[in-house]
Every structure is written in structure tokens, then in C-alpha cells.
Design an enzyme around this catalytic site. Structure first.
Site, short mmCIF file in Angstrom:
data_model
loop_
_atom_site.label_atom_id
_atom_site.label_comp_id
_atom_site.label_asym_id
_atom_site.label_seq_id
_atom_site.Cartn_x
_atom_site.Cartn_y
_atom_site.Cartn_z
CE LYS A 171 -1.59 3.17 2.53
NZ LYS A 171 -1.64 4.22 1.62
CD GLU A 219 12.94 4.37 8.30
OE1 GLU A 219 12.84 5.43 9.13
OE2 GLU A 219 12.73 4.64 6.93
CB CYS A 263 12.86 9.21 8.60
SG CYS A 263 13.62 8.23 7.25
CD GLU A 297 9.72 12.93 11.65
OE1 GLU A 297 8.77 12.51 11.87
OE2 GLU A 297 10.83 12.37 11.14
P1 NDP Z 1 1.92 8.52 7.78
O1 NDP Z 1 2.45 7.59 8.70
O2 NDP Z 1 0.29 9.04 7.99
O3 NDP Z 1 1.62 7.76 6.30
C1 NDP Z 1 2.50 6.76 5.89
C2 NDP Z 1 1.79 5.50 5.11
O4 NDP Z 1 0.80 4.84 5.95
C3 NDP Z 1 0.94 6.19 4.07
O5 NDP Z 1 0.88 4.93 3.14
C4 NDP Z 1 -0.51 6.03 4.95
O6 NDP Z 1 -1.74 6.24 4.06
C5 NDP Z 1 -0.50 5.07 5.90
N1 NDP Z 1 -1.40 4.86 7.05
C6 NDP Z 1 -1.75 6.02 7.65
N2 NDP Z 1 -2.81 5.65 8.41
C7 NDP Z 1 -2.69 4.39 8.77
C8 NDP Z 1 -3.26 3.37 9.37
N3 NDP Z 1 -4.09 3.67 10.39
N4 NDP Z 1 -2.95 2.01 9.03
C9 NDP Z 1 -2.16 1.70 8.22
N5 NDP Z 1 -1.44 2.56 7.42
C10 NDP Z 1 -1.79 3.86 7.47
O7 NDP Z 1 2.55 9.89 7.33
P2 NDP Z 1 1.97 11.23 6.83
O8 NDP Z 1 1.80 10.77 5.43
O9 NDP Z 1 0.69 11.53 7.42
O10 NDP Z 1 3.01 12.10 7.28
C11 NDP Z 1 2.83 12.69 8.47
C12 NDP Z 1 4.33 13.00 9.28
O11 NDP Z 1 4.76 11.66 9.41
C13 NDP Z 1 5.32 13.82 8.49
O12 NDP Z 1 5.07 15.14 8.57
C14 NDP Z 1 6.62 13.07 9.11
O13 NDP Z 1 6.83 13.91 10.27
C15 NDP Z 1 6.26 11.82 9.19
N6 NDP Z 1 6.75 10.85 8.13
C16 NDP Z 1 7.90 10.24 8.25
C17 NDP Z 1 8.21 9.43 7.41
C18 NDP Z 1 9.59 8.52 7.41
O14 NDP Z 1 10.14 8.52 6.47
N7 NDP Z 1 9.94 8.06 8.57
C19 NDP Z 1 7.58 9.30 5.95
C20 NDP Z 1 6.36 10.10 6.00
C21 NDP Z 1 5.81 10.93 6.82
P3 NDP Z 1 -2.11 7.53 3.43
O15 NDP Z 1 -2.06 7.28 1.67
O16 NDP Z 1 -3.67 7.38 3.81
O17 NDP Z 1 -1.49 8.47 3.76
#
Ligand code: NDP
Length: 493
Positions: A176, A251, A285, A386
């Protein structure tokens, strides 16, 4: 401009869905793509396809490692062939400059090449000192069907830290991707079919985390969830997986510090610190979002950082010279801007940047200027949260002990950087830092052989390296009773 249209990818076929998620360019505001929006029943179908491809051992999981390695390599060759197309999609959907889209595609291939090689040699042990009548085998078996949930900042690289390693181990996958940036994930799934990777081994269900993500984490047919994203969602996933004792790899977020000592090569350190806070617009990250600089050199070092930051070129995805692109969406830009405002309100000193950029053709995009704050103290929000934008928080220190304490004063533990010409000090500090990666006299530089992952709230498990492959295996001990020895040879020479 043609709008890209995608179905979801199940069992080697496109499945079109009436409901679509539209992705508009974060740089131009134009429509880029329509992704089919998967539902729970699509997750069921994708898991069934992945299950079949896994459980029938002659399809994938039971093939010789060499066969899987060759299939993965053919697939990577096609990705190389299509680098320009994939880089363009990545740049457009994420908002990053095209040369970083290319770099990301190349790094994804590099990860894949290494993972493919590991398929030849999945380790095992033979226990031969447990009595003549016994023999022990310790083998590694593929974990099964892996649900992979990936974010929007590095759609290809975050996927390739998982997928080729899982495939090399013999697993199958249901992916996903982020609903904002699903293009390249869907493209590479179709390329896998062209390369002869059997149908059902790779499946992609685009759609929201709320629907598709939740269905995947709760699905009894999924053996492990491998997730990259926010710590908040990571915790939710860990809780859901615990209900079924599903394995997890997480991660998550970070708050990396670059520690610059007065005896460092300061020119390189300036480059490393600037690169560390602006790479991928700061949406990273392991972003070097905190600078801890020795007090004696702080004033001059900050001045050099500001001068170097003035030379950063902000640009549209197609701008070949651009260093920094647009943030992922308007809401995220507002969040970054509100962190900047909080920084000012809490008393940090704004050295450069601090606002949205709209000149030079950037007016339709979500651009935030590279921003540096000095005088940041550990209580301030800038030091703790973050931010995920091009914002650097500078704090000074007087001793090695203070530097280490400041670096570790965070709930995260993904990466840190140490800059000094004194290798003893570098190693001493590296040992004290509570993070999965430490960069010495460089930042964000690594190799595919090196495991990647976090201490503390930055995650669970490791990606890349041999550890990254082993995450996708289960250990089995087989104790064999050999019975009476057939030959009773006299103990004479
Ligand atoms: P999320 O953690 O919300 O999203 C990451 C993935 O998880 C997306 O594919 C998202 O789907 C999916 N997801 C969201 N909710 C659920 C759930 N309940 N169950 C399973 N999968 C889920 O990150 P965001 O995109 O909202 O970003 C928010 C913040 O997260 C950023 O500002 C940053 O601080 C951090 N972040 C960290 C990352 C890293 O590399 N460690 C990467 C991205 C974000 P969907 O398509 O709906 O978003």
C-alpha cells in the site's frame, strides 16, 4: 499534459476502480494522476493472490535462491531501462527536483542488486556437536505474505528497502503506497510481470491508510507488516499487529543531530549540515534537523551556514539545476510554517528564511525557504518535534559530554552525525549516541550493505544489509535423531 491513470495491481492484472484519488502537482497545481482507490475487498483479493503465490512453493518461495535472484535482476534491468520515466513520475508526484528523482531510482536499483545477490546465500547453521546420534539444522524460511505500507517522501527507496529483500528471502507482497505518490510503485509492479516474476508475487493496492492500510494490518492472511512513516501511525500498526502476533518492521520518525566540534574540517561540515537539512525539502526521516555546534566556533559556523544556504536553488521538478523542491501538500506546508512561527514565538533567533517562496515561477507550489534558527534550547518545540521541512535548529555546547547529552535528548534515535578530525573522539561519541546510524565526517552517506533502522521511537527492526533480509525470515530448528550408527568401525588406525 497527459494525466496518468492507474488501476490497482492484483495477481498480475490491472483492476480498475470507479473511485479515484486525484494527485495534483505540489509544484504546479495541475492534475498529474488518478489512482484507483482500493477497498477492503481488494485487499482480500490481493492477499489471496499473494498467499497463493507463496503457499504453492513451486511458484516462488520454494525456488532455488539463484532463480529468484535472476528474476529480480531481470526486473531491475527493466527499472534501469525506465529510469527517466520513473524519475519523472517520482519528481512530479513528490515535488522534488528531477535529478533527485533519478538519484532515488538509481539507489533503489542498487538496493535491489544487493538484495538479489543475498538470495544466493541465505544463511543457516548445522549443529553437529550434540552427540553422534543427533544432528541439528537451523534454517531460515521466508516469513510469508508481507504487507508493505510506504510513505510519500521517498516512494521508491522506502519500498526498495523492503521489497527486493523480501522477494530474495522467498516472500510475496501486498503493497500500500501513499495515496499521494502511488505512481512509481504501480509502475514497478507491472515491470515485475514483464521481467517474468510470477503473478501474485507483487500486488499493489493504492488507497487510503484508513481503509486499505487498516485492512492490511488486520488481515489474518498477512504474516508481517513492514511500515515506513510517522511514529504515530507506526504505534497504531504495532498495536493492531500485536492482536494477531503479526511480525512488524517499523521505520519511523527521527530528529537527527549533526555534532560539529571545533577541530572539524569546517568546510566539509558546512556542506554536510546544509545537505542534511535541505535534502528532499527536509522531508526525510534522517534529516539533520538539529545542529549542535561547539560554542567556540558557533558564530562563524552559523555565518557560513547562512552564506551557503543563500546559494540553495529552489526549483520546479523539471528544473535540472534545482537543489530543493516543493513540500508534499498545502496542509504540510502550513504545518512547517506554523513550526517556524512557534520557533520565533518561543524566542529562537531566525538567521535566514522563515517563509513561503512564491517568486521565480514558484507561486503555484508549496515552497518554504531554507530556514535556520540559532539559540535553540532543548525545551523548545524546534528541538523536539519532527518538522519534516527545510528547517535547521542550532544549539551550542561546551563539552563532549554536553554534546552527547543534547543529541540523545530526544524520543527518536534514527541517525546522528559527528564532525571532528580526532578519530578517538569520533568513536567515543559514536558509542554514546543512541541511534541506529552514526555518520562520521559525512552525513546521509551509506551503503546498501549497512543496516538501517532506529533506536527508541524511531522504529523496530532493520532494513538493508543482511539484517534487512533476515527480517523477512523465520528461524526453524530441526532436531534429527539419527538412530543407531550403521557402521561400527573399530577404533584402530
Ligand atoms: P503517515 O505515517 O500517516 O503515512 C505513512 C503511510 O501509512 C501512508 O501510506 C499512509 O496512508 C499509511 N497509513 C496512515 N494511517 C494508517 C493506518 N491507520 N493504518 C495503516 N496505514 C496507515 O505519514 P503522513 O503522510 O501523514 O506524514 C505525517 C508525518 O509523518 C510527516 O510530517 C513526518 O513527520 C512523518 N513521516 C515520516 C516518514 C519517514 O520516512 N519516517 C515518512 C512520511 C512521514 P495514506 O495514503 O492515507 O497517507
Amino acid at each position: 499534459m497527459t494525466v496518468r491513470e492507474y488501476g490497482i495491481w492484483i495477481g498480475g492484472e490491472w483492476v480498475d476502480k470507479a473511485s479515484k484519488v486525484e494527485r495534483t502537482s505540489p509544484a504546479h497545481g495541475t492534475l498529474l494522476a488518478r489512482f484507483s482507490e482500493g477497498a477492503e475487498e481488494d485487499v482480500d483479493a490481493a492477499v489471496a493472490a499473494a498467499r497463493k503465490a507463496f503457499d504453492n512453493r513451486s511458484i516462488w518461495s520454494g525456488l532455488p535462491g539463484s532463480e529468484r535472484a535472476k528474476a529480480i535482476s531481470r526486473w531491475l534491468d527493466l527499472i534501469v531501462r525506465d529510469t527517466e520515466k520513473l524519475a519523472k513520475i517520482e519528481a512530479e508526484e513528490v515535488g522534488k527536483p528531477i535529478r533527485f528523482g533519478r538519484g532515488e531510482t538509481e539507489w533503489a536499483v542498487e538496493l535491489g542488486r544487493y538484495a538479489a545477490a543475498l538470495a544466493y546465500q541465505i544463511p543457516g547453521d548445522l549443529v553437529n556437536n550434540i552427540g553422534d546420534a543427533n544432528l541439528g539444522l537451523v534454517t531460515r524460511e521466508p516469513r510469508g505474505v508481507i504487507g508493505m505500507i510506504t510513505p510519500w517522501n521517498f516512494p521508491l527507496v522506502t519500498l526498495f528497502q523492503k521489497l527486493p529483500f523480501a522477494l530474495a528471502a522467498g516472500c510475496t507482497a501486498v503493497i500500500k503506497p501513499s495515496e499521494l505518490t502511488s505512481g512509481t510503485t504501480l509502475e514497478i509492479a507491472a515491470l515485475a510481470k514483464e521481467a517474468g516474476i510470477p503473478d501474485g508475487v507483487i500486488n499493489v493496492v493504492s488507497g487510503s491508510g484508513r481503509t486499505v492500510g487498516e485492512a492490511l494490518t488486520g488481515h489474518p492472511g498477512v504474516d508481517m507488516i513492514s511500515f515506513t512513516g510517522s511514529t504515530q501511525v507506526g504505534k497504531r500498526i504495532a498495536q493492531r499487529c500485536a492482536e494477531q502476533m503479526k511480525r512488524v518492521g517499523l521505520e519511523l520518525g527521527g530528529k537527527a543531530a549533526n555534532i560539529v566540534f571545533a577541530d572539524a574540517d569546517l568546510d566539509s561540515a558546512v556542506d554536510g549540515v546544509v545537505f542534511g537539512y535541505i535534502l528532499n525539502q527536509g522531508e526525510e526521516c534522517v534529516q539533520g534537523t538539529r545542529l549542535l555546534v561547539e560554542e567556540a566556533i558557533a558564530e562563524d559556523f552559523i555565518k557560513q551556514l547562512v552564506d551557503r544556504s543563500k546559494k540553495i536553488r529552489m526549483g520546479l521538478p523539471e528544473d535540472e539545476q534545482a537543489d530543493v523542491g516543493a513540500l508534499i501538500h498545502e496542509q504540510h506546508m502550513e504545518k512547517v510554517l506554523s513550526y517556524i512561527k512557534t520557533g520565533v514565538d518561543e524566542g529562537a533567533k531566525l538567521e535566514i528564511g522563515g517563509g513561503r517562496l512564491t517568486d521565480n515561477g514558484l507561486g503555484k507550489g508549496f515552497y518554504v525557504a531554507p530556514t535556520i534558527f540559532s539559540g535553540v534550547t532543548p525545551e523548545m518545540t524546534l528541538f523536539r518535534d519532527e518538522i519534516f521541512g527545510p528547517v535547521l535548529a542550532v544549539t551550542t555546547f561546551k563539552s563532549v559530554e554536553e554534546a552527547v547529552a543534547l543529541a540523545n535528548d530526544t524520543k527518536y534515535g534514527l541517525g546522528n552525525g559527528v564532525w571532528t578530525k580526532d578519530i578517538d573522539k569520533a568513536i567515543q561519541v559514536s558509542r554514546e549516541l543512541k541511534s541506529g546510524t552514526v555518520y562520521v565526517n559525512t552525513f546521509l552517506e551509506t551503503s546498501v550493505q549497512m543496516p538501517f533502522g532506529g533506536f527508541k521511537e524511531s522504529g523496530v527492526g532493520r532494513e538493508n544489509g543482511m539484517d534487512g533480509l533476515l527480517e523477512f525470515t523465520e528461524v526453524k530448528s530441526t532436531f534429527i535423531k539419527l538412530g543407531k550408527r550403521a557402521l561400527a568401525l573399530p577404533h584402530t588406525v
